[in-house]
Scaffold this motif. Sequence first.
Motif, PDB file in Angstrom:
ATOM      1  N   ASP A   1       0.913  -1.183  -0.095  1.00  0.00           N
ATOM      2  CA  ASP A   1       0.067   0.126  -0.128  1.00  0.00           C
ATOM      3  C   ASP A   1       0.836   1.134   0.061  1.00  0.00           C
ATOM      4  N   ASP A   2       0.787   1.986  -0.798  1.00  0.00           N
ATOM      5  CA  ASP A   2       1.644   3.199  -1.245  1.00  0.00           C
ATOM      6  C   ASP A   2       1.539   4.067  -0.183  1.00  0.00           C
ATOM      7  N   ARG A   3       0.288   4.235   0.631  1.00  0.00           N
ATOM      8  CA  ARG A   3       0.081   4.911   1.754  1.00  0.00           C
ATOM      9  C   ARG A   3       1.162   4.699   2.963  1.00  0.00           C
ATOM     10  N   ILE A   4       1.192   3.313   3.231  1.00  0.00           N
ATOM     11  CA  ILE A   4       2.071   2.746   3.941  1.00  0.00           C
ATOM     12  C   ILE A   4       3.626   2.789   3.805  1.00  0.00           C
ATOM     13  N   GLY A   5       3.879   2.471   2.439  1.00  0.00           N
ATOM     14  CA  GLY A   5       5.243   2.371   2.021  1.00  0.00           C
ATOM     15  C   GLY A   5       5.955   0.850   2.114  1.00  0.00           C
ATOM     16  N   ARG A   6       7.241   0.727   2.114  1.00  0.00           N
ATOM     17  CA  ARG A   6       7.563  -0.508   2.016  1.00  0.00           C
ATOM     18  C   ARG A   6       7.544  -1.038   3.617  1.00  0.00           C
ATOM     19  N   CYS A   7       6.999  -2.436   3.647  1.00  0.00           N
ATOM     20  CA  CYS A   7       6.836  -3.141   4.948  1.00  0.00           C
ATOM     21  C   CYS A   7       7.423  -4.506   5.031  1.00  0.00           C
ATOM     22  N   ILE A   8       7.844  -4.961   3.745  1.00  0.00           N
ATOM     23  CA  ILE A   8       8.353  -6.318   3.656  1.00  0.00           C
ATOM     24  C   ILE A   8       9.600  -6.269   3.057  1.00  0.00           C
ATOM     25  N   GLU A   9      10.635  -6.839   3.802  1.00  0.00           N
ATOM     26  CA  GLU A   9      12.071  -7.367   3.350  1.00  0.00           C
ATOM     27  C   GLU A   9      11.755  -8.864   2.868  1.00  0.00           C
ATOM     28  N   TYR A  10      12.251  -8.989   1.526  1.00  0.00           N
ATOM     29  CA  TYR A  10      12.650 -10.197   1.160  1.00  0.00           C
ATOM     30  C   TYR A  10      14.225 -10.767   1.288  1.00  0.00           C
ATOM     31  N   PHE A  11      13.988 -12.383   1.670  1.00  0.00           N
ATOM     32  CA  PHE A  11      15.133 -13.017   1.826  1.00  0.00           C
ATOM     33  C   PHE A  11      15.008 -14.168   0.992  1.00  0.00           C
ATOM     34  N   ASP A  12      16.572 -14.521   0.475  1.00  0.00           N
ATOM     35  CA  ASP A  12      16.569 -15.685  -0.204  1.00  0.00           C
ATOM     36  C   ASP A  12      16.891 -16.874   0.312  1.00  0.00           C
ATOM     37  N   SER A  13      17.536 -16.743   1.426  1.00  0.00           N
ATOM     38  CA  SER A  13      18.127 -17.932   2.684  1.00  0.00           C
ATOM     39  C   SER A  13      17.568 -17.618   4.076  1.00  0.00           C
ATOM     40  N   VAL A  14      17.714 -18.824   4.538  1.00  0.00           N
ATOM     41  CA  VAL A  14      17.461 -18.444   6.280  1.00  0.00           C
ATOM     42  C   VAL A  14      18.558 -17.807   6.675  1.00  0.00           C
ATOM     43  N   GLU A  15      19.771 -18.235   6.496  1.00  0.00           N
ATOM     44  CA  GLU A  15      20.983 -17.510   7.163  1.00  0.00           C
ATOM     45  C   GLU A  15      21.032 -16.100   6.793  1.00  0.00           C
ATOM     46  N   GLU A  16      20.477 -15.484   5.856  1.00  0.00           N
ATOM     47  CA  GLU A  16      20.357 -14.081   5.428  1.00  0.00           C
ATOM     48  C   GLU A  16      19.398 -13.504   6.341  1.00  0.00           C
ATOM     49  N   LEU A  17      18.217 -14.214   6.420  1.00  0.00           N
ATOM     50  CA  LEU A  17      17.023 -13.773   7.254  1.00  0.00           C
ATOM     51  C   LEU A  17      17.664 -13.726   8.611  1.00  0.00           C
ATOM     52  N   LEU A  18      18.188 -14.485   9.268  1.00  0.00           N
ATOM     53  CA  LEU A  18      18.575 -14.683  10.403  1.00  0.00           C
ATOM     54  C   LEU A  18      19.464 -13.633  10.986  1.00  0.00           C
ATOM     55  N   GLU A  19      20.507 -13.449   9.945  1.00  0.00           N
ATOM     56  CA  GLU A  19      21.506 -12.432  10.440  1.00  0.00           C
ATOM     57  C   GLU A  19      20.743 -10.963  10.298  1.00  0.00           C
ATOM     58  N   ARG A  20      19.943 -10.669   9.410  1.00  0.00           N
ATOM     59  CA  ARG A  20      19.024  -9.524   9.488  1.00  0.00           C
ATOM     60  C   ARG A  20      18.381  -9.479  10.908  1.00  0.00           C
ATOM     61  N   LEU A  21      17.273 -10.709  11.184  1.00  0.00           N
ATOM     62  CA  LEU A  21      16.762 -10.519  12.473  1.00  0.00           C
ATOM     63  C   LEU A  21      17.482 -10.482  13.695  1.00  0.00           C
ATOM     64  N   CYS A  22      18.797 -11.031  13.793  1.00  0.00           N
ATOM     65  CA  CYS A  22      19.603 -10.844  14.839  1.00  0.00           C
ATOM     66  C   CYS A  22      19.937  -9.210  15.032  1.00  0.00           C
ATOM     67  N   GLY A  23      20.016  -8.680  13.866  1.00  0.00           N
ATOM     68  CA  GLY A  23      20.792  -7.134  14.064  1.00  0.00           C
ATOM     69  C   GLY A  23      19.581  -6.318  14.036  1.00  0.00           C
ATOM     70  N   TYR A  24      18.294  -6.725  13.950  1.00  0.00           N
ATOM     71  CA  TYR A  24      17.177  -5.910  14.155  1.00  0.00           C
ATOM     72  C   TYR A  24      16.783  -5.364  15.450  1.00  0.00           C
ATOM     73  N   ARG A  25      16.685  -3.733  15.488  1.00  0.00           N
ATOM     74  CA  ARG A  25      16.452  -3.446  16.653  1.00  0.00           C
ATOM     75  C   ARG A  25      14.977  -2.672  16.465  1.00  0.00           C
ATOM     76  N   ALA A  26      14.168  -2.977  17.376  1.00  0.00           N
ATOM     77  CA  ALA A  26      12.698  -2.352  17.185  1.00  0.00           C
ATOM     78  C   ALA A  26      12.596  -0.968  17.437  1.00  0.00           C
ATOM     79  N   ARG A  27      11.551  -0.544  16.741  1.00  0.00           N
ATOM     80  CA  ARG A  27      11.394   1.102  16.979  1.00  0.00           C
ATOM     81  C   ARG A  27      11.330   1.381  18.265  1.00  0.00           C
ATOM     82  N   GLY A  28      11.786   2.460  18.630  1.00  0.00           N
ATOM     83  CA  GLY A  28      11.946   2.912  20.063  1.00  0.00           C
ATOM     84  C   GLY A  28      12.542   2.294  21.152  1.00  0.00           C
ATOM     85  N   SER A  29      13.389   1.327  20.700  1.00  0.00           N
ATOM     86  CA  SER A  29      14.216   0.505  21.442  1.00  0.00           C
ATOM     87  C   SER A  29      15.782   1.276  21.282  1.00  0.00           C
ATOM     88  N   SER A  30      16.373   1.359  22.579  1.00  0.00           N
ATOM     89  CA  SER A  30      17.771   1.845  22.396  1.00  0.00           C
ATOM     90  C   SER A  30      18.923   0.851  22.426  1.00  0.00           C
TER      91      SER A  30
END
Length: 130
Positions: free
Chosen positions: A101-130
Motif C-alpha cells: 500500500d503506497d500510503r504505508i510504504g515498504r513494509c516487507i523485506e525479502y530473503f533468499d536464504s534462512v541464513e540471510e534472514l537470521l542475520e538481519r533478524l539478529c541485527g534488528y532493533r525494534a522502533r523505540g528501543s535503544s
Amino acid sequence: MREVADAARDAGLPIVFVIPRGYEGDVYPEGSIVVRTGLDTRERSSILVRSGDVVVALGGAIGTLFEVFIACSYGVPVFFLKGSGLPTDKFANCFRDGVVDDRIGRCIEYFDSVEELLERLCGYRARGSS
C-alpha cells in the motif's frame, strides 16, 4: 512451525505459542508458554502480530499471508523468506518492492536464504528501543 520451535528450544530460547481455539488441545513442547486465546485463527493472528516487533514469514498459505497484511497495516515490519515451495512464494511476485500500500510504504523485506534472514533478524532493533 514445529521445526522452528524445536530449533529454538534446542538453542535455549523461550518459546511462546499463541494458539487459536481449534489447536488448544494439541501437545506443545515442554517448557514452552502456551497462550490459549479462545479465538478463531483470524482473531488470533491479529494478537500474534501486535505482540511482536517483527513478523517472520517462513512460508505457508492464506493464514501467513493474512498475518503479513495485518503486520503491514499496523506498521510491523515483515521479514519474508522466499523459496519455501509453499503458496506464499507467489506473494513476492505481486509485491516485489515490499510495498503493499503506497500510503504505508515498504513494509516487507525479502530473503533468499534462512541464513540471510537470521542475520538481519539478529541485527534488528525494534522502533523505540535503544
